[in-house]
Enzyme design. Structure first.
Site, PDB file in Angstrom:
ATOM      1  N   PRO A  62     -26.136  67.931  53.800  1.00 53.78           N
ATOM      2  CA  PRO A  62     -25.224  68.929  54.068  1.00 53.78           C
ATOM      3  C   PRO A  62     -24.344  69.313  52.651  1.00 53.78           C
ATOM      4  O   PRO A  62     -23.713  70.425  52.568  1.00 53.78           O
ATOM      5  CB  PRO A  62     -24.510  68.377  55.052  1.00 53.78           C
ATOM      6  N   GLU A  77     -24.971  57.953  58.371  1.00 48.99           N
ATOM      7  CA  GLU A  77     -23.846  58.547  57.710  1.00 48.99           C
ATOM      8  C   GLU A  77     -24.281  59.062  56.203  1.00 48.99           C
ATOM      9  O   GLU A  77     -23.675  59.645  55.629  1.00 48.99           O
ATOM     10  CB  GLU A  77     -22.887  57.543  57.409  1.00 48.99           C
ATOM     11  N   ARG A 136     -44.897  78.864  50.794  1.00 48.89           N
ATOM     12  CA  ARG A 136     -45.303  80.283  50.993  1.00 48.89           C
ATOM     13  C   ARG A 136     -45.221  81.276  49.725  1.00 48.89           C
ATOM     14  O   ARG A 136     -45.739  82.061  49.655  1.00 48.89           O
ATOM     15  CB  ARG A 136     -44.658  80.821  52.135  1.00 48.89           C
ATOM     16  N   ASP A 195     -40.031  90.682  52.001  1.00 49.28           N
ATOM     17  CA  ASP A 195     -39.392  89.751  52.640  1.00 49.28           C
ATOM     18  C   ASP A 195     -37.723  89.778  52.387  1.00 49.28           C
ATOM     19  O   ASP A 195     -37.379  90.030  51.471  1.00 49.28           O
ATOM     20  CB  ASP A 195     -39.926  88.194  52.402  1.00 49.28           C
TER      21      ASP A 195
HETATM   22  N1  SAM Z   1     -22.236  62.077  56.566  1.00 54.08           N
HETATM   23  C1  SAM Z   1     -22.714  63.177  56.126  1.00 54.08           C
HETATM   24  C2  SAM Z   1     -21.965  64.299  55.758  1.00 54.08           C
HETATM   25  O1  SAM Z   1     -20.961  64.565  56.465  1.00 54.08           O
HETATM   26  O2  SAM Z   1     -22.010  65.070  54.559  1.00 54.08           O
HETATM   27  C3  SAM Z   1     -23.987  63.663  57.046  1.00 54.08           C
HETATM   28  C4  SAM Z   1     -25.024  62.784  57.422  1.00 54.08           C
HETATM   29  S1  SAM Z   1     -26.157  63.358  58.404  1.00 54.08           S
HETATM   30  C5  SAM Z   1     -25.766  63.008  60.183  1.00 54.08           C
HETATM   31  C6  SAM Z   1     -27.840  62.635  58.141  1.00 54.08           C
HETATM   32  C7  SAM Z   1     -28.425  63.344  56.974  1.00 54.08           C
HETATM   33  O3  SAM Z   1     -29.154  64.405  57.556  1.00 54.08           O
HETATM   34  C8  SAM Z   1     -28.220  63.470  55.658  1.00 54.08           C
HETATM   35  O4  SAM Z   1     -28.102  62.356  54.801  1.00 54.08           O
HETATM   36  C9  SAM Z   1     -29.041  64.518  55.220  1.00 54.08           C
HETATM   37  O5  SAM Z   1     -30.060  63.952  54.817  1.00 54.08           O
HETATM   38  C10 SAM Z   1     -29.589  65.337  56.372  1.00 54.08           C
HETATM   39  N2  SAM Z   1     -28.791  66.582  56.567  1.00 54.08           N
HETATM   40  C11 SAM Z   1     -27.840  66.870  57.515  1.00 54.08           C
HETATM   41  N3  SAM Z   1     -27.324  68.239  57.332  1.00 54.08           N
HETATM   42  C12 SAM Z   1     -28.156  68.631  56.330  1.00 54.08           C
HETATM   43  C13 SAM Z   1     -27.896  69.912  56.002  1.00 54.08           C
HETATM   44  N4  SAM Z   1     -27.416  70.823  56.536  1.00 54.08           N
HETATM   45  N5  SAM Z   1     -29.004  70.222  55.072  1.00 54.08           N
HETATM   46  C14 SAM Z   1     -29.894  69.228  54.804  1.00 54.08           C
HETATM   47  N6  SAM Z   1     -29.779  67.998  55.087  1.00 54.08           N
HETATM   48  C15 SAM Z   1     -29.076  67.618  55.937  1.00 54.08           C
END
Ligand code: SAM
Length: 238
Positions: A99, A127, A165, A180
């Site tokens: 994220p 985490e 795609r 698109d």
């Molecule tokens: N503690 C992290 C933070 O607040 O940034 C969030 C960890 S999340 C619960 C667990 C995993 O989900 C991340 O390591 C990532 O690989 C994935 N993930 C969660 N949200 C995401 C997003 N918006 N885009 C891409 N991957 C995401």
């Protein structure tokens, strides 16, 4: 043997998550046509300890678990042949789904489709991942949106789909992606198909006119209307 245009490798602690998700529609066709090869790797198989541990508690304390760096380094070493980022083959990208990453936009997907021929997608959990993975191995940190998922697996599916795609010949018709949403600065125009009249709701008359210039004008106007309604921010970029 098929010479694949693109190889996508996914690293996850939940390989079963992917099931048959890449076995439908455009991705399935692209796989069968030799345009893309997709492999799912179980991170656990790159552990070296007796308990095959992929996560541990965070240094410094705090909630939750953190994915360990060792299995990820091992996996990259095996899959790419090196974990020295500067020695990766030129068209290889190692992507951390996170994220905190750069937002996935159509232009980002387009860049991967045009520039890469091997993409490794690393799915976090808990985490997150030991930051040394990010520091040493990652070429791109990508987010699929401003929200937090439980794991990177759904994000890996989104990223892979958006890229595949756009690969040459992946879509049935080469022009399918041209109109698109996000290809330009407008969302797509509305689409209709048979029947002409469904429960008294009729297809717009203009689409039945056969006047292609007028149909094109109408579609542009509708695309603009939809963009103004839902995504004014895109119009500021014009
Ligand atoms: N503690 C992290 C933070 O607040 O940034 C969030 C960890 S999340 C619960 C667990 C995993 O989900 C991340 O390591 C990532 O690989 C994935 N993930 C969660 N949200 C995401 C997003 N918006 N885009 C891409 N991957 C995401």
């Amino acid at each position: 043997m098929l010479a694949f245009r693109m190889k996508i490798d996914v690293l996850t602690i939940f390989p079963e998550f992917f099931g048959a998700v890449f076995d439908f529609g455009i991705i399935r066709r692209a796989k069968l046509a030799g345009i893309v090869e997709i492999n799912i790797y179980d991170l656990r198989s790159f552990t070296t300890d007796k308990h095959r541990k992929t996560d541990d508690t965070p240094f410094g304390g705090g909630d939750g678990m953190v994915l360990k760096c060792e299995p990820i380094f091992n996996a990259i070493e095996q899959i790419i042949g090196t974990c020295e980022r500067e020695n990766y083959p030129k068209k290889t990208r190692v992507v951390l789904l996170s994220p905190q990453g750069k937002p996935l936009k159509q232009a980002v997907a387009r860049e991967f489709a045009d520039e890469a021929n091997h993409i490794v997608l690393i799915c976090g959990r808990y985490e997150g991942i030991d930051e040394r993975v990010n520091d040493a191995l990652i070429t791109d940190e990508i987010s699929i949106g401003d929200y937090v998922l439980s794991g990177g697996e759904p994000a890996a599916i989104v990223v892979a789909d958006a890229i595949v795609r756009l690969l040459p010949n992946a879509l049935g018709s080469e022009t399918s992606a041209v109109n698109d949403s996000f290809t330009g600065n407008l969302l797509d125009y509305p689409h209709y198909t048979q029947p002409r009249d469904f429960r008294g709701i009729e297809v717009p008359e203009i689409l039945l006119s056969g006047n292609h210039a007028e149909i094109e004008k109408w579609r542009q106007a509708k695309a603009l209307e939809k963009t103004r309604l839902n995504r004014k921010d895109l119009l500021n970029e014009i």
